[in-house]
Design a protein around this motif. Sequence first.
Motif, PDB file in Angstrom:
ATOM      1  N   ALA A  52       1.127  -1.369  -0.188  1.00 59.19           N
ATOM      2  CA  ALA A  52       0.318  -0.122   0.181  1.00 59.19           C
ATOM      3  C   ALA A  52       0.744   1.227   0.563  1.00 59.19           C
ATOM      4  O   ALA A  52       1.782   1.049   0.599  1.00 59.19           O
ATOM      5  CB  ALA A  52      -0.497   0.112   1.753  1.00 59.19           C
ATOM      6  N   SER A  55       1.031   2.399   3.597  1.00 55.30           N
ATOM      7  CA  SER A  55       2.225   1.966   4.588  1.00 55.30           C
ATOM      8  C   SER A  55       3.571   2.811   4.221  1.00 55.30           C
ATOM      9  O   SER A  55       4.131   3.209   3.536  1.00 55.30           O
ATOM     10  CB  SER A  55       2.784   0.848   4.154  1.00 55.30           C
ATOM     11  OG  SER A  55       2.818   0.381   2.762  1.00 55.30           O
ATOM     12  N   ARG A 334      -2.318  -6.312  14.149  1.00 50.89           N
ATOM     13  CA  ARG A 334      -0.680  -6.539  12.830  1.00 50.89           C
ATOM     14  C   ARG A 334      -0.948  -8.054  13.764  1.00 50.89           C
ATOM     15  O   ARG A 334       0.407  -8.528  13.839  1.00 50.89           O
ATOM     16  CB  ARG A 334       0.333  -6.410  13.183  1.00 50.89           C
ATOM     17  CG  ARG A 334       0.520  -4.467  12.263  1.00 50.89           C
ATOM     18  CD  ARG A 334       1.226  -3.477  12.596  1.00 50.89           C
ATOM     19  NE  ARG A 334       0.974  -2.817  13.155  1.00 50.89           N
ATOM     20  CZ  ARG A 334       1.803  -3.006  14.335  1.00 50.89           C
ATOM     21  NH1 ARG A 334       2.914  -2.688  14.534  1.00 50.89           N
ATOM     22  NH2 ARG A 334       1.648  -1.434  15.056  1.00 50.89           N
ATOM     23  N   ASN A 379      -0.480  -3.529   7.982  1.00 51.98           N
ATOM     24  CA  ASN A 379      -1.339  -3.250   8.872  1.00 51.98           C
ATOM     25  C   ASN A 379      -2.511  -4.090   8.983  1.00 51.98           C
ATOM     26  O   ASN A 379      -2.399  -5.369   7.610  1.00 51.98           O
ATOM     27  CB  ASN A 379      -2.695  -1.907   8.712  1.00 51.98           C
ATOM     28  CG  ASN A 379      -2.865  -2.187   7.163  1.00 51.98           C
ATOM     29  OD1 ASN A 379      -3.121  -2.656   6.602  1.00 51.98           O
ATOM     30  ND2 ASN A 379      -2.423  -1.032   6.287  1.00 51.98           N
ATOM     31  N   GLU A 380      -3.462  -4.009   9.725  1.00 49.87           N
ATOM     32  CA  GLU A 380      -4.850  -5.072   9.553  1.00 49.87           C
ATOM     33  C   GLU A 380      -5.131  -5.332   8.063  1.00 49.87           C
ATOM     34  O   GLU A 380      -5.306  -6.973   7.669  1.00 49.87           O
ATOM     35  CB  GLU A 380      -5.824  -4.771  10.807  1.00 49.87           C
ATOM     36  CG  GLU A 380      -6.714  -6.147  10.834  1.00 49.87           C
ATOM     37  CD  GLU A 380      -8.248  -5.705  12.362  1.00 49.87           C
ATOM     38  OE1 GLU A 380      -8.700  -6.221  11.434  1.00 49.87           O
ATOM     39  OE2 GLU A 380      -7.590  -5.131  12.525  1.00 49.87           O
ATOM     40  N   SER A 381      -5.638  -4.603   7.444  1.00 45.30           N
ATOM     41  CA  SER A 381      -5.665  -5.188   5.930  1.00 45.30           C
ATOM     42  C   SER A 381      -4.755  -5.787   4.874  1.00 45.30           C
ATOM     43  O   SER A 381      -5.263  -6.914   4.425  1.00 45.30           O
ATOM     44  CB  SER A 381      -5.831  -3.941   5.154  1.00 45.30           C
ATOM     45  OG  SER A 381      -4.954  -3.106   4.675  1.00 45.30           O
ATOM     46  N   ASP A 382      -3.628  -6.053   5.626  1.00 43.62           N
ATOM     47  CA  ASP A 382      -2.461  -6.709   5.188  1.00 43.62           C
ATOM     48  C   ASP A 382      -3.032  -8.277   6.023  1.00 43.62           C
ATOM     49  O   ASP A 382      -3.111  -9.096   4.230  1.00 43.62           O
ATOM     50  CB  ASP A 382      -1.402  -6.816   4.579  1.00 43.62           C
ATOM     51  CG  ASP A 382      -0.823  -5.049   4.466  1.00 43.62           C
ATOM     52  OD1 ASP A 382      -0.847  -4.916   2.842  1.00 43.62           O
ATOM     53  OD2 ASP A 382       0.182  -4.649   5.127  1.00 43.62           O
ATOM     54  N   ARG A 384      -5.884  -9.099   6.163  1.00 46.06           N
ATOM     55  CA  ARG A 384      -6.653 -10.334   5.906  1.00 46.06           C
ATOM     56  C   ARG A 384      -6.992 -11.253   4.707  1.00 46.06           C
ATOM     57  O   ARG A 384      -8.249 -11.456   4.320  1.00 46.06           O
ATOM     58  CB  ARG A 384      -7.858  -8.967   6.296  1.00 46.06           C
ATOM     59  CG  ARG A 384      -8.552  -8.535   7.886  1.00 46.06           C
ATOM     60  CD  ARG A 384      -9.419  -7.835   7.916  1.00 46.06           C
ATOM     61  NE  ARG A 384      -9.688  -8.071   8.903  1.00 46.06           N
ATOM     62  CZ  ARG A 384     -10.010  -8.519   9.917  1.00 46.06           C
ATOM     63  NH1 ARG A 384     -10.831  -9.065   9.689  1.00 46.06           N
ATOM     64  NH2 ARG A 384     -10.242  -8.565  11.382  1.00 46.06           N
ATOM     65  N   LYS A 385      -5.971  -9.947   3.887  1.00 42.81           N
ATOM     66  CA  LYS A 385      -5.738 -10.778   2.932  1.00 42.81           C
ATOM     67  C   LYS A 385      -5.647 -11.944   2.659  1.00 42.81           C
ATOM     68  O   LYS A 385      -5.890 -12.905   1.644  1.00 42.81           O
ATOM     69  CB  LYS A 385      -4.549  -9.921   1.710  1.00 42.81           C
ATOM     70  CG  LYS A 385      -5.130  -9.323   1.108  1.00 42.81           C
ATOM     71  CD  LYS A 385      -4.400  -7.629   0.651  1.00 42.81           C
ATOM     72  CE  LYS A 385      -4.112  -6.498   0.593  1.00 42.81           C
ATOM     73  NZ  LYS A 385      -3.381  -5.453  -0.214  1.00 42.81           N
ATOM     74  N   LYS A 388      -8.690 -13.918   3.616  1.00 39.43           N
ATOM     75  CA  LYS A 388      -9.644 -14.107   2.393  1.00 39.43           C
ATOM     76  C   LYS A 388      -9.069 -15.215   1.271  1.00 39.43           C
ATOM     77  O   LYS A 388     -10.272 -15.846   0.715  1.00 39.43           O
ATOM     78  CB  LYS A 388     -10.084 -12.542   1.771  1.00 39.43           C
ATOM     79  CG  LYS A 388     -10.412 -12.882   0.311  1.00 39.43           C
ATOM     80  CD  LYS A 388     -10.808 -11.452  -0.132  1.00 39.43           C
ATOM     81  CE  LYS A 388     -11.835 -11.354  -1.609  1.00 39.43           C
ATOM     82  NZ  LYS A 388     -11.946 -10.071  -2.135  1.00 39.43           N
TER      83      LYS A 388
END
Length: 474
Positions: A52, A55, A334, A379-382, A384-385, A388
Amino acid sequence: MASLSSPTTAATRRQDSPIRPFVGLRRSPSNNCIPTSRNAVPSRHHLQIRAAKSSPRLPGRPLRVAVVGGGPAGGAAAETLAKGGVETILIERKLDNCKPCGGAIPLCMVEEFGLPLDLIDRRVTKMKMISPSNVAVDIGRTLKPHEYIGMVRREILDAYLRDRAAEAGAQLINGLFLQLDLPESGEGPYRLHYNLYNKGTSSVASERQTVEVDAVVGADGANSRVAKSIGSGDYDYAIAFQAMRIPEEKMKYYEERAEMYVGDDVSPDFYGWVFPKCDHVAVGTGTVTHKGEIKRFQAATRLRARDKIEGGKIIRVEAHPIPEHPRPRRVLGRVALVGDAAGYVTKCSGEGIYFAAKSGRMCAEAIVEGSENGNRMINESDLRKYLKKFDQMYWPTYKVLDVLQKVFYRSNSAREAFVEMCADEYVQKMTFDSYLYKKVVPGNPLDDLKLAVNTIGSLVRANALRKEMNKITL
């Protein structure tokens, strides 16, 4: 406060890494051969970097990640992180841990994780499924000559994966993880507290240590302290296990064969098993709903298999939990959970080794990708990939096995129908193809229809038998 390797050292290691840059999330096409020795180089995985833009870059040091737990999930995660330029520490309490589990791995894991063949004690090509009334069905007729289920000892497999992580640059710490302190600010460090064991021991701890890291991978099993630290929720579990050394002439029967017993006597919601190991057999059973009666179920499993294990001597008795379902929360900030800590054990079969290693690797790949090979904060979105991707790949497998358990493990009559259904060659082919290669295999529509009709017929016959038996009992 304990420190990791210096930024200069870590940066040098990243510059010298032979596998960068990463060039794609999928494995590049190649003729991947299964190594035949432990010194063989495992197949390499490549990642496409899409960090990102928001980041922040890390000032003069690589991303620091702690992996807690050195089983298949932790070993696979630590190796992938270290190869991807991330400064990695791996904390494991017991380096000689003989975890009491069946030890079965699918064929695809051997190649996918580059496992040398001498790690596999037995190659199971024959299975017996034994009903509550002791009707036995032979399974394995559809296996091709090269196909088998591998049986491993966890102390051997786990040590191999940890050693490979250390060779890739991970710092291995023999210690007991105690506590995780969450950051005081959004991008602040996580503090891990652990007791460092004296060299060569796994029971006597020396001084308490603390280390600061940017992210944490919790691979510390069903009783995960990392999971408790992030409020991941609980799940039910239970398992019992015995290792038995049986006479050599009896052991010949189990050289390429495993047995599974179903029935209320061995477990009301699982199954009993006899799996071959290097020089002994593992006799086990488990239950979630009747944990207080686990000793009775274990005795019943031995009784059902008595003719084939007669004269055997119990050399080890252990118990270890296996999760019933994934935890409600697997990622926070994280911190990510993998393997048993995340609850990745399938219902019906109780399989977890492959999914542990796979989830550890996938989580680490997401960290390497999100950090641009350790150069940026994640971060958390990384993380969550990773969730998924894992759920998309394996949710159908978990769902199918969940349905099978609810339908066929609910009564002895349903278990009789299940064993009868397992005699069908089409069922065996679909089952083994799905298990060995970890994909829900699409079937032939006509054969699927025949299977549905036969399954309903088996359930109807079994239910009628149950009613007649109830009349006799009354």
